[in-house]
Design a protein around this motif. Structure first.
Motif, PDB file in Angstrom:
ATOM      1  N   SER A 154      -2.925   3.403 -12.139  1.00 14.77           N
ATOM      2  CA  SER A 154      -3.090   2.451 -11.037  1.00 14.77           C
ATOM      3  C   SER A 154      -2.422   1.119 -11.360  1.00 14.77           C
ATOM      4  CB  SER A 154      -4.577   2.250 -10.726  1.00 14.77           C
ATOM      5  OG  SER A 154      -5.268   1.697 -11.842  1.00 14.77           O
ATOM      6  N   ASN A 187       0.825  -1.212   0.000  1.00 19.20           N
ATOM      7  CA  ASN A 187       0.000   0.000   0.000  1.00 19.20           C
ATOM      8  C   ASN A 187       0.858   1.260   0.000  1.00 19.20           C
ATOM      9  OD1 ASN A 187      -2.406  -1.431   0.009  1.00 19.20           O
ATOM     10  ND2 ASN A 187      -2.543  -1.481   2.238  1.00 19.20           N
ATOM     11  N   SER A 234      -9.107  10.192  -6.525  1.00 14.33           N
ATOM     12  CA  SER A 234      -7.765   9.658  -6.290  1.00 14.33           C
ATOM     13  C   SER A 234      -7.671   9.004  -4.921  1.00 14.33           C
ATOM     14  CB  SER A 234      -6.724  10.772  -6.408  1.00 14.33           C
ATOM     15  OG  SER A 234      -6.676  11.280  -7.721  1.00 14.33           O
ATOM     16  N   SER A 235      -8.333   9.618  -3.930  1.00 15.27           N
ATOM     17  CA  SER A 235      -8.325   9.045  -2.587  1.00 15.27           C
ATOM     18  C   SER A 235      -8.988   7.672  -2.561  1.00 15.27           C
ATOM     19  CB  SER A 235      -9.033   9.993  -1.612  1.00 15.27           C
ATOM     20  OG  SER A 235      -9.096   9.433  -0.327  1.00 15.27           O
ATOM     21  N   SER A 268      -6.810   5.035  -4.238  1.00 16.78           N
ATOM     22  CA  SER A 268      -5.590   4.648  -3.535  1.00 16.78           C
ATOM     23  C   SER A 268      -5.798   3.492  -2.569  1.00 16.78           C
ATOM     24  CB  SER A 268      -5.023   5.852  -2.769  1.00 16.78           C
ATOM     25  OG  SER A 268      -5.901   6.235  -1.723  1.00 16.78           O
ATOM     26  N   LYS A 319       0.196   3.772  -3.238  1.00 16.10           N
ATOM     27  CA  LYS A 319      -0.596   5.002  -3.109  1.00 16.10           C
ATOM     28  C   LYS A 319      -0.010   6.215  -3.820  1.00 16.10           C
ATOM     29  CE  LYS A 319      -3.176   3.918   1.097  1.00 16.10           C
ATOM     30  NZ  LYS A 319      -3.449   4.289   2.511  1.00 16.10           N
ATOM     31  N   SER A 333      -2.056   9.158  -6.439  1.00 20.35           N
ATOM     32  CA  SER A 333      -2.492  10.295  -5.628  1.00 20.35           C
ATOM     33  C   SER A 333      -2.678  11.572  -6.432  1.00 20.35           C
ATOM     34  CB  SER A 333      -1.484  10.544  -4.500  1.00 20.35           C
ATOM     35  OG  SER A 333      -0.208  10.818  -5.043  1.00 20.35           O
TER      36      SER A 333
END
Length: 568
Positions: free
Chosen positions: A486, A439, A457-458, A461, A443, A447
């Motif tokens: 991603s 993670n 985006s949040s 993630s 992330k 972001s």
């Protein structure tokens, strides 16, 4: 030849008199017993992974909430890991076969309840009961194996077969689950256990020998409860971290803190007792403690990686769950091969070299998998998985064999429970640790994607699957940019996770250098003669003090490798 009935009034340790026979029949019985134990282990190993591919069908049918779904998946390994020490030591006290057969019955009944569960709550309870049954079965299989195979060379072969079956079960679970869900309904993944349990109960009662450990003193009920509650709390906290919760979150940190306190109190209690539940002096033996540590390190490095690899195959390469299971089959076949040849390798190389080489091979395989990218490279995957499976099984087989050899026949259940608990803890910590590494590396890549709102985006993630859902919702150029970013971020995170795993495995190789150099075999692992001392031979006249290490723990007489070769 060891492990068969000898003349006079001596008998194999832990094997009841009604099970004795001639050397030929005794030898045949041992391998039939191994077959029954392997079938038992196969069921437990399959059930640990068979539900994974059935989760979407369960979600569609029972409509569980997010927390309920998490408990449906996690309650089985959570309960199983918590109760291993309790039932392992209980088997030493009341009889290992008795506990194993009770586990069979409970496992079958819980499977029937789970198959026809009308709501999520009933399914959670059924999965918890399956965990109780699994905790009764797992240490009993290994402790009975320790009793039935007193000769270390035969026992090494038996443990190799046993561990190969465990590898098969873990890999067959998703394949079997995918087949059953596609052709029947999700409950069939549990219903398949019933016919096997119906056969296993009478066959096990007929074939398996009963054995117990040291019955001196009362069984420490309070200690067993403390160990179970402490492990439950620790594993619960670790699993919460693995599912994305913060390690400092109150709901995560509190169970871990309570669990650690209970386990510390449990250790202090065992040290004070004349007849402890678990012989903690075993950890004073480097071969035992290092073997347990190697099991934890191997699982810590690999289980979380296996979960991430499954996501890579499905979400990045676009394979179906069944195709993903098939891609992982080379790993399983290589693990089976390592288990079957492990006994010969252990006699040839010795525990130190074999565990260190196993760790080194696994680290090499993990590093080779960094060649995986956003496009499919089947040859790289197959080659990496073959070396990975062989190296991992070599490590685990050698560590289990060395650990079990250090335990006396009377404490086999407790030692087996410690080994299985270390396996479960290593797996849980591995998912949490490598999941956190993944993670952290993933992330930043999603972001700040151009054209994608901050809120999207949040959400993206959280995981690659979540990013795909957000990109589908956005659509257009923004959605396509988020999907591409991603995927790239996930592959980058995978490479970082592989590097961390390789580092952990190399630490394991260094730790293995403290293991014994050669595979020492016991001259006679049987029970002492029941007759008077003046009727025994010189070897039988040795008292318990003559068979102990300086720390007071049991130690069988040792033969060097030359003597072993001469006897062979």
């Amino acid at each position: 030849m060891s492990g068969t009935t000898t003349a006079g009034n001596r008998r194999t340790a832990g094997v009841p008199r009604q099970w004795r026979g001639t050397e030929a029949s005794g030898g045949a019985n041992r391998w039939v017993v191994l077959l029954v134990l392997c079938v038992s282990l196969l069921l437990v190993a399959v059930d640990a992974t068979v539900l994974h591919v059935a989760v979407p069908a369960v979600t569609e049918d029972l409509r569980p909430g997010a927390i309920e779904l998490l408990w449906i998946v996690d309650v089985y390994p959570l309960v199983c890991a918590s109760l291993l020490i309790l039932f392992g030591t209980l088997g030493d006290r009341v009889g290992r076969r008795r506990v194993l057969l009770l586990g069979y019955g409970l496992f079958g009944a819980a499977s029937a309840i789970a198959a026809f569960a009308p709501n999520p709550q009933i399914l959670i309870v059924a999965r918890a009961l399956l965990g109780v049954g699994g905790a009764m079965i797992m240490p009993a299989t290994l402790s009975i194996l320790r009793q039935v195979f007193p000769d270390r060379r035969e026992r090494a072969l038996a443990i190799g077969i046993w561990s190969a079956v465990a590898a098969v079960g873990a890999a067959v679970g998703p394949l079997l689950g995918g087949f059953l869900v596609e052709n029947f309904w999700w409950g069939s993944v549990f219903l398949v256990n019933l016919p096997l349990m119906i056969v296993a109960l009478p066959v096990g009662r007929w074939l398996l020998p009963e054995s117990t450990g040291d019955k001196n003193g009362p069984w420490d009920v309070l200690g067993a409860v403390m160990a179970a509650c402490g492990l439950f709390c620790v594993v619960l906290g670790v699993k919460r971290v693995g599912s994305g919760a913060g390690p400092l979150d109150a709901v995560t940190a509190a169970p871990v803190l309570v669990g650690v306190v209970l386990l510390v109190l449990f250790v202090r209690r065992q040290r004070r007792r004349t007849h402890p539940l678990v012989d903690l002096k075993l950890f004073a033996r480097p071969a035992f403690s290092i073997s347990v540590g190697c099991i934890v390190l191997a699982l810590l490095a690999l289980v979380g990686l296996e979960l991430i690899a499954a996501q890579y195959l499905q979400l990045v390469l676009g394979l179906t769950p069944l195709e993903t299971g098939l891609r992982l089959l080379p790993l399983t076949f290589a693990a089976m091969a390592a288990g079957l040849v492990g006994s010969r390798m252990l006699q040839w190389l010795g525990p130190r070299v074999m565990v260190a080489v196993g760790f080194a091979l696994t680290a090499l395989a993990v590093l080779s998998l960094t060649a995986m990218g956003q496009s499919d490279r089947p040859a790289v995957l197959v080659g990496g998985f073959i070396v990975l499976g062989f190296g991992l099984e070599t490590t685990l087989f050698s560590a289990y064999e060395s650990m079990l050899n250090e335990a006396s026949a009377g404490s086999a259940g407790g030692a087996a429970a410690i080994g299985e608990t270390s396996y479960q803890l290593g797996a849980g910590i591995g998912i949490a640790l490598l999941g956190s590494v993944m993670n952290a590396a993933y992330k930043p890549g999603v972001s700040s994607v151009p054209g994608v709102p901050a809120s999207a985006s949040s959400d993206a993630s959280q995981s690659l699957g979540a990013a795909y859902k957000v990109s589908d919702r956005l659509g257009g150029h923004a959605g396509e940019a988020l999907r591409s970013a991603s995927r790239a971020a996930f592959v980058h995170g995978l490479h970082v996770t592989l590097a961390v795993s390789a580092g952990l495995l190399l630490l394991g190789a260094l730790a293995a250098l403290r293991l014994p150099k050669v595979m020492e075999c016991a001259a006679d692992d049987g029970e002492p003669t029941q007759g008077p001392a003046d009727q025994r031979g010189p070897a039988d006249q040795r008292g318990p003090a003559d068979q102990q290490e300086p720390d007071g723990t049991d130690a069988p007489a040792r033969l060097d490798r030359a003597t072993v070769a001469a006897e062979s």
